[in-house]
Design a protein around this motif. Structure first.
Motif, PDB file in Angstrom:
ATOM      1  N   UNK B 139       0.841  -1.191   0.000  1.00  0.00           N
ATOM      2  CA  UNK B 139       0.000   0.000   0.000  1.00  0.00           C
ATOM      3  C   UNK B 139       0.875   1.240   0.000  1.00  0.00           C
ATOM      4  N   UNK B 140       1.929   1.201   0.840  1.00  0.00           N
ATOM      5  CA  UNK B 140       2.775   2.401   0.903  1.00  0.00           C
ATOM      6  C   UNK B 140       3.409   2.697  -0.447  1.00  0.00           C
ATOM      7  N   UNK B 141       3.923   1.669  -1.125  1.00  0.00           N
ATOM      8  CA  UNK B 141       4.625   1.963  -2.386  1.00  0.00           C
ATOM      9  C   UNK B 141       3.663   2.240  -3.529  1.00  0.00           C
ATOM     10  N   UNK B 142       2.556   1.475  -3.635  1.00  0.00           N
ATOM     11  CA  UNK B 142       1.711   1.577  -4.821  1.00  0.00           C
ATOM     12  C   UNK B 142       0.526   2.502  -4.654  1.00  0.00           C
ATOM     13  N   UNK B 143      -0.005   2.617  -3.430  1.00  0.00           N
ATOM     14  CA  UNK B 143      -1.212   3.422  -3.272  1.00  0.00           C
ATOM     15  C   UNK B 143      -0.934   4.759  -2.600  1.00  0.00           C
ATOM     16  N   UNK B 144       0.276   4.944  -2.046  1.00  0.00           N
ATOM     17  CA  UNK B 144       0.568   6.223  -1.390  1.00  0.00           C
ATOM     18  C   UNK B 144       1.729   6.940  -2.073  1.00  0.00           C
ATOM     19  N   UNK B 145       2.922   6.311  -2.081  1.00  0.00           N
ATOM     20  CA  UNK B 145       4.096   7.003  -2.630  1.00  0.00           C
ATOM     21  C   UNK B 145       3.902   7.360  -4.104  1.00  0.00           C
ATOM     22  N   UNK B 146       3.549   6.360  -4.934  1.00  0.00           N
ATOM     23  CA  UNK B 146       3.384   6.596  -6.372  1.00  0.00           C
ATOM     24  C   UNK B 146       2.340   7.647  -6.687  1.00  0.00           C
ATOM     25  N   UNK B 147       1.088   7.471  -6.220  1.00  0.00           N
ATOM     26  CA  UNK B 147       0.040   8.441  -6.533  1.00  0.00           C
ATOM     27  C   UNK B 147       0.368   9.857  -6.059  1.00  0.00           C
ATOM     28  N   UNK B 148       0.915   9.987  -4.823  1.00  0.00           N
ATOM     29  CA  UNK B 148       1.205  11.343  -4.334  1.00  0.00           C
ATOM     30  C   UNK B 148       2.244  12.008  -5.224  1.00  0.00           C
ATOM     31  N   UNK B 149       3.268  11.231  -5.639  1.00  0.00           N
ATOM     32  CA  UNK B 149       4.283  11.831  -6.520  1.00  0.00           C
ATOM     33  C   UNK B 149       3.657  12.209  -7.859  1.00  0.00           C
ATOM     34  N   UNK B 150       2.833  11.312  -8.428  1.00  0.00           N
ATOM     35  CA  UNK B 150       2.177  11.597  -9.698  1.00  0.00           C
ATOM     36  C   UNK B 150       1.395  12.898  -9.610  1.00  0.00           C
ATOM     37  N   UNK B 151       0.621  13.018  -8.534  1.00  0.00           N
ATOM     38  CA  UNK B 151      -0.218  14.195  -8.351  1.00  0.00           C
ATOM     39  C   UNK B 151       0.639  15.452  -8.267  1.00  0.00           C
ATOM     40  N   UNK B 152       1.739  15.356  -7.471  1.00  0.00           N
ATOM     41  CA  UNK B 152       2.615  16.521  -7.307  1.00  0.00           C
ATOM     42  C   UNK B 152       3.248  16.899  -8.640  1.00  0.00           C
ATOM     43  N   UNK B 153       3.749  15.901  -9.375  1.00  0.00           N
ATOM     44  CA  UNK B 153       4.407  16.185 -10.654  1.00  0.00           C
ATOM     45  C   UNK B 153       3.419  16.821 -11.622  1.00  0.00           C
ATOM     46  N   UNK B 154       2.195  16.270 -11.676  1.00  0.00           N
ATOM     47  CA  UNK B 154       1.191  16.777 -12.605  1.00  0.00           C
ATOM     48  C   UNK B 154       0.883  18.239 -12.318  1.00  0.00           C
ATOM     49  N   UNK B 155       0.672  18.566 -11.025  1.00  0.00           N
ATOM     50  CA  UNK B 155       0.311  19.943 -10.712  1.00  0.00           C
ATOM     51  C   UNK B 155       1.482  20.901 -10.842  1.00  0.00           C
ATOM     52  N   UNK B 156       2.691  20.390 -10.547  1.00  0.00           N
ATOM     53  CA  UNK B 156       3.886  21.218 -10.740  1.00  0.00           C
ATOM     54  C   UNK B 156       4.035  21.575 -12.212  1.00  0.00           C
ATOM     55  N   UNK B 157       3.842  20.567 -13.084  1.00  0.00           N
ATOM     56  CA  UNK B 157       3.984  20.798 -14.516  1.00  0.00           C
ATOM     57  C   UNK B 157       2.937  21.780 -15.011  1.00  0.00           C
ATOM     58  N   UNK B 158       1.702  21.653 -14.496  1.00  0.00           N
ATOM     59  CA  UNK B 158       0.650  22.576 -14.921  1.00  0.00           C
ATOM     60  C   UNK B 158       1.004  23.990 -14.499  1.00  0.00           C
ATOM     61  N   UNK B 159       1.534  24.124 -13.258  1.00  0.00           N
ATOM     62  CA  UNK B 159       1.937  25.432 -12.756  1.00  0.00           C
ATOM     63  C   UNK B 159       3.012  26.025 -13.653  1.00  0.00           C
TER      64      UNK B 159
END
Lengths: 257, 251
Positions: B139-159
């Motif tokens: 859960x930590x690697x696939x449902x928390x670490x990965x998604x949170x990074x994806x979300x951060x990268x996506x919003x950083x790129x949009x910014x």
């Protein structure tokens, strides 16, 4: 479609009390992981194999096939644990590469075998649960263990929807295949993407329809379903108790040794 | 070639083929019973704050709008189905998406943490990927670490006004790569190497899984872009209903 789910409805142990099966699988799993002893792993592997194949009536070939599924992960990661790259060769074997050695020690090989057997034994515990217990029974156990209602409800709905979506995705990919949609990497990437996006659209439409149907039947925030009751049998409980106490003694003995 | 030599070659071919065909069933799930008890508990405990946050965010959302329940359930099932389907791959082995990067971009990372643990539980029980004792670590690697990074990268790129498709690609791919790094680290911390400790062991695990995981990450990125293009073409109302596109944004 999902073989394990299909098999567990045929299992002869299906009508055993779900709480008994759950407790047995969890305790055995726990002892297996805590003790990490070879004897225990072999014993648990044998007992679970006999229970699932003989008592449960799951075909041995299927059971064997499923035991072999995690093998790729097991071999790769155990190799990474056993083999070392170092300047000094260890005692088991050493293959020189330049000034370094690909090497392993007897202790680590023993540890690797221990890891593989423990992992297989734990997998057999998981399989005992999943090959003999339908998902709805597992969910009712979770409910009894005071898992929040919201989560159990969400799991029940997700479980139902999985089959719905798998059905849709199966028919879409069948028609894509029929139209040469998976001819090469490029077309198959495009087909997969198209299928996934249509899947989400269908899923959203269905979820709207389902909510309307629930609302029409007086849904007030709680899903009420009737459960079938299979009372626990005293003989089974005694056997489980006996086996777990034996495992406990074995665990303590392996820790002291 | 003599008869024996031919036999040897045939045997080698069969052996090589059997290795090639072995399904690499989503190699980044840590299998049942592979982690010692200590690390199972540690990783499980690390997940709890994220799961609690996700649980409360879902409950608040449901108080506002009950209709969100069926939408969330459908999303969970969607992530499960996407991650259980075989995807086209370069190496010919049988591989799967994680689907959680897509989930994090479409829904929110905290909701995906709850959906993710449910999906991982179902994968363990129904598909024999992963396990119950390793549920916390997975859960930590696939449902928390990965998604949170994806979300951060996506919003950083949009910014930063990066092209939308590029940012989706980067988010999904980096999320996948990060999942794979975290899993390797988890394995390394459980089994430090005899020479060089955790760091050396982490390098070994990264190396062993790199050939299957890196191409997979690229493919996952590509697929996520294709899926989102498909959705933006056909499913604007649905995207609005899950909050991916705000009312006033026009593309």
């Amino acid at each position: 479609m999902i073989t394990i789910d299909m098999l567990c409805y045929y299992s002869r142990l299906r009508y055993m009390n779900a709480m008994e099966k759950f407790t047995y699988a969890m305790l055995t799993l726990l002892f297996c992981v805590v003790s990490r002893s070879l004897a225990m792993a072999v014993l648990v592997l044998a007992v679970n194999g006999i229970l699932t194949v003989k008592k449960g009536g799951i075909p041995f070939s299927r059971y064997w096939h499923y035991l072999m599924i995690p093998l790729a992960f097991l071999i790769l990661s155990t190799l990474a644990v056993i083999v070392n790259i170092s300047r000094t060769p260890f005692d088991a074997f050493a293959i020189p590469v330049g000034s370094y050695h690909l090497t392993a020690s007897y202790a680590s090989i023993y540890k690797g075998i221990q890891m593989i057997l423990t992992a297989l034994a734990s997998v057999s515990c998981l399989y005992f649960l999943s090959f003999n217990t339908p998902m709805t029974d597992i969910l009712s156990v979770l409910k009894k263990l005071r898992c929040p209602d919201l989560l159990v409800e969400l799991m029940l709905l997700i479980y139902r929807y999985i089959f719905l979506l798998l059905g849709i995705s199966f028919s879409i990919s069948l028609s894509q295949d029929a139209r040469l949609g998976n001819r090469d990497l490029k077309t198959s990437l495009r087909s997969f993407g198209a299928m996934a996006s249509v899947l989400l659209i269908r899923a959203m439409t269905r979820s709207g329809a389902l909510f309307d149907a629930m609302e029409a039947r007086c849904y007030d925030g709680r899903l009420q379903v009737l459960e079938e009751q299979y009372p626990p049998k005293r003989k089974e409980i005694l056997w489980i108790l006996f086996f777990e106490i034996f495992l406990l003694i074995l665990t303590i003995w392996s820790k002291i040794k | 070639m003599s008869k024996n030599q031919k036999k040897t070659v045939a045997l080698c071919t069969i052996l090589a083929l059997s290795f090639g065909i072995t399904p690499i069933a989503n190699a980044m799930h840590i299998m049942e019973g592979y982690l010692p008890v200590g690390s199972c508990i540690t990783w499980g405990a690390l997940c709890i704050p994220f799961l609690a946050a996700g649980f409360f965010s879902i409950r608040n959302k449901l108080r506002e709008n009950r209709r969100a329940l069926t939408i969330l359930a459908m999303s969970g099932a969607f992530i499960f189905v996407i991650s259980s389907l075989k995807i086209p791959s370069v190496t010919g082995s049988c591989s799967h998406m994680t689907g959680t990067g897509l989930g994090a971009i479409l829904f929110s990372p905290s909701a995906v943490s709850i959906l993710g643990i449910i999906v991982l539980l179902f994968q363990a029980i129904l598909l024999a990927h992963g396990g119950l004792t390793t549920l916390g670590a997975n859960t930590f690697s696939m449902a928390i670490a990965g998604p949170f990074l994806s979300y951060a990268v996506y919003h950083l790129c949009l910014r930063l006004k990066v092209n939308r498709k590029v940012s989706i690609f980067l988010a999904a791919m980096l999320g996948d790569v990060f999942t794979y790094c975290v899993t390797s680290l988890q394995l390394a911390m459980a089994y430090p190497s005899e020479s060089g400790g955790v760091a050396a062991s982490a390098v070994k695990f990264l190396g062993v899984f790199a050939p299957t995981q890196l191409p997979l990450a690229v493919i996952e990125g590509l697929l996520t872009v294709i899926i989102i293009i498909g959705l933006e073409t056909y499913a604007m109302p649905e995207l609005r209903s899950i909050g991916f596109i705000k009312e006033k944004e026009v593309y």
